[in-house]
Design an enzyme around this catalytic site. Sequence first.
Site, PDB file in Angstrom:
ATOM      1  N   ASP A  68      18.059  75.585 -12.542  1.00  0.00           N
ATOM      2  CA  ASP A  68      16.986  75.148 -11.737  1.00  0.00           C
ATOM      3  C   ASP A  68      15.747  74.992 -12.614  1.00  0.00           C
ATOM      4  OD1 ASP A  68      18.591  74.635  -9.685  1.00  0.00           O
ATOM      5  OD2 ASP A  68      17.321  76.200  -8.422  1.00  0.00           O
ATOM      6  N   GLY A  69      15.599  76.118 -13.728  1.00  0.00           N
ATOM      7  CA  GLY A  69      14.584  76.209 -14.373  1.00  0.00           C
ATOM      8  C   GLY A  69      14.722  75.047 -15.567  1.00  0.00           C
ATOM      9  N   ASN A  83       7.504  72.175  -8.568  1.00  0.00           N
ATOM     10  CA  ASN A  83       7.765  73.137  -7.522  1.00  0.00           C
ATOM     11  C   ASN A  83       6.395  73.772  -6.874  1.00  0.00           C
ATOM     12  OD1 ASN A  83      10.540  73.483  -7.184  1.00  0.00           O
ATOM     13  ND2 ASN A  83      10.678  75.338  -8.381  1.00  0.00           N
ATOM     14  N   ASP A  94      -2.147  88.705  -0.849  1.00  0.00           N
ATOM     15  CA  ASP A  94      -1.819  88.895  -2.359  1.00  0.00           C
ATOM     16  C   ASP A  94      -1.911  87.498  -3.017  1.00  0.00           C
ATOM     17  OD1 ASP A  94      -0.891  91.494  -2.310  1.00  0.00           O
ATOM     18  OD2 ASP A  94       1.128  91.182  -1.998  1.00  0.00           O
TER      19      ASP A  94
END
Length: 378
Positions: free
Chosen positions: A123-124, A219, A249
Amino acid sequence: MRVMKFNHCLTQDAAANHSDNKVWKWHIQDPASQRLTWNKPPKSVLVIKKIRDANLLQPFKELCIFLTEVKNMIVYVEMKVLEDPAISADENFGAITKKFCTFREDLDDISNRVDFIICLGGDGTLLYASSLFQDSVPPVMAFHLGSLGFLTPFKFDTYQSQVTQVIEGNAAIVLRSRLKVRVLKENWEKKAKVDEKGVILTNGDVEGSRKAAQYQVLNEVVVDRGPSSYLSNVDLFLDGHLITTVQGDGVIVSTPTGSTAYAVAAGASMIHPNVPAIMITPICPHSLSFRPIVVPAGVELKIMLSRDARNTAWVSFDGRKRQEICHGDSITITTSCFPVPSICFRDPVNDWFESLAECLHWNVRKKQNYLSSEDEEF
């Protein structure tokens, strides 16, 4: 020169009878019917390979030979791929590489030279392909040769027939929306002083001018607390109105494609890529009622540090270009006009559910045993 069109639209029909009354019928096209058609046969292809992955060397060589020798296509390859010793030292493959057109990221513009893209990896690799094109993106054909493969539906075993079908225009397509992100930073002559915990001690002297950068994100945009041990404290605006302050966070702003990435790990719902939406997901919020929300694709979001924030924040775009966000900086996010046309193995609906089942094991459970009539008596 890339010339193609995507058959997708929202249509309306006006049916008039013998009277003056008109009946409007709205038809939303089935996502599975979206097709890629070429006005002219494609002549050039960009091949993107995961760098220094020994498992991809043979598939990469086979594909390039097929494209150049059999299909007579112009093949574009990034220079750093050919600088891999395993490729540059191969004398037999050297005759093929001499036919390649090469480029370097951030230096050469190939946006109007490539007809379509083939990705070899995970996917990267597809995310990286998206980052190379800040405007219109050529159709992308992604082969599953990485680890997860949620966005890479094609198997390499039958690559010749599959690539041939794409060249002939026999392919379904899904338009994966991207986020247009603009980061506006105060250009401080004197940088803010921050202690080892990331606490802001002073904002320094403002020079007056501001620096802006723009990104296309497939994304998600992630704003987090970075190395600081304190909660992040950022204000979230929607179309100019403050809707909430994120204390936790951090926060994830994702596309439907990104909803199955970091966002789903943070508790978000999974959205089909054909749905026009933006998802906002808090990361470990210090609030029991802060749930992920989905907003329309046309809105404009803005994220800024709260005035009383104890520390700076950090932002990244599809896991890249990570940078610090200080007081006075702003991150503006909206849906981009330039989606990523992702070529499907079958169609957008079947491919998506196939990925949910194969990659995320969605709703995998041991089936309940059948209850017979005799068992019902007890």
